[in-house]
Design a protein around this motif. Structure first.
Motif, PDB file in Angstrom:
ATOM      1  N   ASN A   1      80.478  60.420  29.846  1.00  0.00           N
ATOM      2  CA  ASN A   1      81.739  61.020  30.280  1.00  0.00           C
ATOM      3  C   ASN A   1      81.906  60.740  31.768  1.00  0.00           C
ATOM      4  OD1 ASN A   1      83.433  63.250  31.473  1.00  0.00           O
ATOM      5  ND2 ASN A   1      83.629  63.813  29.322  1.00  0.00           N
ATOM      6  N   VAL A   2      82.927  59.966  32.139  1.00  0.00           N
ATOM      7  CA  VAL A   2      83.126  59.568  33.529  1.00  0.00           C
ATOM      8  C   VAL A   2      83.401  60.783  34.410  1.00  0.00           C
ATOM      9  CG1 VAL A   2      84.562  58.225  35.104  1.00  0.00           C
ATOM     10  CG2 VAL A   2      83.943  57.280  32.882  1.00  0.00           C
ATOM     11  N   GLY A   3      84.254  61.698  33.930  1.00  0.00           N
ATOM     12  CA  GLY A   3      84.588  62.877  34.723  1.00  0.00           C
ATOM     13  C   GLY A   3      83.370  63.712  35.051  1.00  0.00           C
ATOM     14  N   LEU A   4      82.502  63.946  34.053  1.00  0.00           N
ATOM     15  CA  LEU A   4      81.311  64.753  34.292  1.00  0.00           C
ATOM     16  C   LEU A   4      80.318  64.040  35.213  1.00  0.00           C
ATOM     17  CD1 LEU A   4      80.483  66.475  30.878  1.00  0.00           C
ATOM     18  CD2 LEU A   4      81.195  67.543  33.016  1.00  0.00           C
ATOM     19  N   ALA A   5      80.246  62.717  35.120  1.00  0.00           N
ATOM     20  CA  ALA A   5      79.371  61.972  36.035  1.00  0.00           C
ATOM     21  C   ALA A   5      79.795  62.219  37.480  1.00  0.00           C
ATOM     22  CB  ALA A   5      79.407  60.483  35.705  1.00  0.00           C
TER      23      ALA A   5
ATOM     24  N   ASN B   1      80.063  67.596  45.295  1.00  0.00           N
ATOM     25  CA  ASN B   1      79.431  68.361  46.366  1.00  0.00           C
ATOM     26  C   ASN B   1      79.053  69.781  45.982  1.00  0.00           C
ATOM     27  OD1 ASN B   1      79.668  66.251  48.364  1.00  0.00           O
ATOM     28  ND2 ASN B   1      81.856  66.672  48.395  1.00  0.00           N
ATOM     29  N   TYR B   2      78.524  69.974  44.798  1.00  0.00           N
ATOM     30  CA  TYR B   2      78.026  71.282  44.408  1.00  0.00           C
ATOM     31  C   TYR B   2      76.572  71.435  44.842  1.00  0.00           C
ATOM     32  CZ  TYR B   2      82.194  71.585  41.546  1.00  0.00           C
ATOM     33  OH  TYR B   2      83.495  71.622  41.126  1.00  0.00           O
ATOM     34  N   ASP B   3      76.111  72.672  44.839  1.00  0.00           N
ATOM     35  CA  ASP B   3      74.729  72.925  45.217  1.00  0.00           C
ATOM     36  C   ASP B   3      73.765  72.195  44.295  1.00  0.00           C
ATOM     37  OD1 ASP B   3      75.507  74.523  47.292  1.00  0.00           O
ATOM     38  OD2 ASP B   3      75.339  76.395  46.172  1.00  0.00           O
ATOM     39  N   PHE B   4      74.182  71.970  43.019  1.00  0.00           N
ATOM     40  CA  PHE B   4      73.298  71.307  42.064  1.00  0.00           C
ATOM     41  C   PHE B   4      73.690  69.842  41.875  1.00  0.00           C
ATOM     42  CE2 PHE B   4      76.469  74.004  39.950  1.00  0.00           C
ATOM     43  CZ  PHE B   4      77.245  73.064  39.303  1.00  0.00           C
ATOM     44  N   SER B   5      74.289  69.260  42.895  1.00  0.00           N
ATOM     45  CA  SER B   5      74.771  67.886  42.804  1.00  0.00           C
ATOM     46  C   SER B   5      73.622  66.881  42.829  1.00  0.00           C
ATOM     47  CB  SER B   5      75.734  67.599  43.960  1.00  0.00           C
ATOM     48  OG  SER B   5      76.050  66.232  44.027  1.00  0.00           O
TER      49      SER B   5
ATOM     50  N   SER C   1      71.073  61.200  44.729  1.00  0.00           N
ATOM     51  CA  SER C   1      70.108  60.641  43.783  1.00  0.00           C
ATOM     52  C   SER C   1      70.667  59.449  43.013  1.00  0.00           C
ATOM     53  CB  SER C   1      69.672  61.727  42.793  1.00  0.00           C
ATOM     54  OG  SER C   1      69.193  62.865  43.463  1.00  0.00           O
ATOM     55  N   VAL C   2      71.723  58.836  43.548  1.00  0.00           N
ATOM     56  CA  VAL C   2      72.376  57.700  42.887  1.00  0.00           C
ATOM     57  C   VAL C   2      71.900  56.407  43.544  1.00  0.00           C
ATOM     58  CG1 VAL C   2      74.569  56.658  42.208  1.00  0.00           C
ATOM     59  CG2 VAL C   2      74.391  59.153  42.462  1.00  0.00           C
ATOM     60  N   TYR C   3      71.385  55.473  42.737  1.00  0.00           N
ATOM     61  CA  TYR C   3      70.814  54.242  43.264  1.00  0.00           C
ATOM     62  C   TYR C   3      71.379  53.027  42.523  1.00  0.00           C
ATOM     63  CZ  TYR C   3      67.458  57.476  45.323  1.00  0.00           C
ATOM     64  OH  TYR C   3      66.888  58.507  46.014  1.00  0.00           O
ATOM     65  N   TYR C   4      71.364  51.906  43.230  1.00  0.00           N
ATOM     66  CA  TYR C   4      71.949  50.670  42.681  1.00  0.00           C
ATOM     67  C   TYR C   4      71.019  49.494  42.925  1.00  0.00           C
ATOM     68  CZ  TYR C   4      74.967  46.527  42.557  1.00  0.00           C
ATOM     69  OH  TYR C   4      75.508  45.278  42.300  1.00  0.00           O
TER      70      TYR C   4
END
Length: 307
Positions: free
Chosen positions: A191-195, A202-206, A210-213
């Motif tokens: 789900n693109v929106g949830l990703a 920018n939530y506390d649990f974001s 942790s996104v890598y390429y």
């Protein structure tokens, strides 16, 4: 946006659906979310990635929200079979309006509205409502998390590079990989929106940091490392023709990594499965149509698909 007057047990309410574009209604929704769940959806709305598959249903009394349910729609795929399912989340009712049948109304309304579209539902319930949802056909199921042991000889000399989603070009690249990428997930609920909810809002649990390429592996991966443990939350490989999950794992681990955990159901041999609960008081519940998905005791709903 749809609005209509509803009578529940001889009391009138206004039902608002898909109303996030209305500033005053959205702010009232955010107020209740903050009170009940300690977060709100404003950053998600402002991000521009709130899609048509995230639908909010709220009952209002005058200008006050009194009960709410969010429906998220997924194309769920397992073993080559795809069905359209719904997940219910952020279920909440104001204390003075509880036990008036409002949540029951919303659950029944959604089920009737999508009766010919959705083939099943799932949700995550805390212990206080475990006896409530079976009245609507939900059954508690156990999730199983996969893990593998690694050694430091598997660590890569060309690790992934951090992807800064505040950069427009990086954000567009991330969106493309989420939309088109192969996920190595046996229970596919992409789900693109949830990703973007989890990685950019920018939530506390974001998972924003942790996104890598890796251009070499043509892959975007979400992972976090702490001590000897590494958790992979999602993989999006753009090249569908080559299966290289082991190479992706090797490029994520470091010299200290002993165990890799997967926050989804990986297409990988030689893994260990253990019963998983994200929180001690949270249980996955599904309708009868989805029970068979978890019979193998090797399946979990991806963390990025929780609402």
């Amino acid at each position: 946006m749809t609005s209509k007057t509803i009578n529940i047990n001889n009391e009138e309410y206004i039902l608002h659906i898909r109303y996030q574009e209305n500033d005053s209604l959205r702010q009232e929704f955010n107020r209740m979310c903050k009170e009940v769940w300690e977060f709100d959806f404003e950053a998600f709305y402002q991000s521009g990635y709130w899609g048509e598959d995230c639908i909010i249903y709220s009952l209002f009394k005058n200008d006050q929200i009194v009960s709410h349910t969010t429906l998220s729609i997924f194309d769920l795929t397992k073993d080559g079979q795809t069905i359209k399912v719904g997940q219910l989340g952020t279920v909440m009712t104001a204390p003075t309006y509880q036990k008036k049948g409002l949540s029951r109304f919303l659950l029944d309304y959604i089920k009737e509205e999508y009766n010919t579209i959705l083939k099943g539902y799932f949700l995550f319930a805390n212990d206080t409502v475990l006896e409530y949802y079976p009245k609507f056909g939900y059954t508690a199921v156990e999730e199983y998390q996969a893990s593998i042991s690694v050694n430091n000889t598997q660590s890569s000399t060309t690790p992934f590079e951090s992807l800064d989603l505040d950069d427009t070009n990086s954000r567009l690249l991330f969106k493309q990989y989420v939309e088109e990428g192969y996920t190595y997930n046996r229970l596919q609920t992409k789900n693109v929106g949830l990703a973007f909810f989890y990685c950019y809002a920018n939530y506390d649990f974001s998972y924003k940091g942790s996104v890598y390429y890796s251009k070499e592996l043509d892959t975007v991966v979400l992972y976090e490392s702490e001590g000897e443990e590494l958790t992979i939350y999602a993989i999006y490989q753009k090249n569908h023709n080559t299966r290289q999950m082991q190479e992706i794992i090797n490029a994520c681990v470091n010299k200290d990594t002993k165990t890799v955990y997967f926050a989804f159901t990986p297409e990988l041999e030689g893994v260990t499965y253990n019963i998983y609960k994200e929180d001690d008081d949270i249980t996955l519940m599904v309708t009868n149509e989805l029970l068979s998905l978890f019979d193998d005791k090797q399946t979990m709903v991806a963390s990025l698909s929780h609402t």
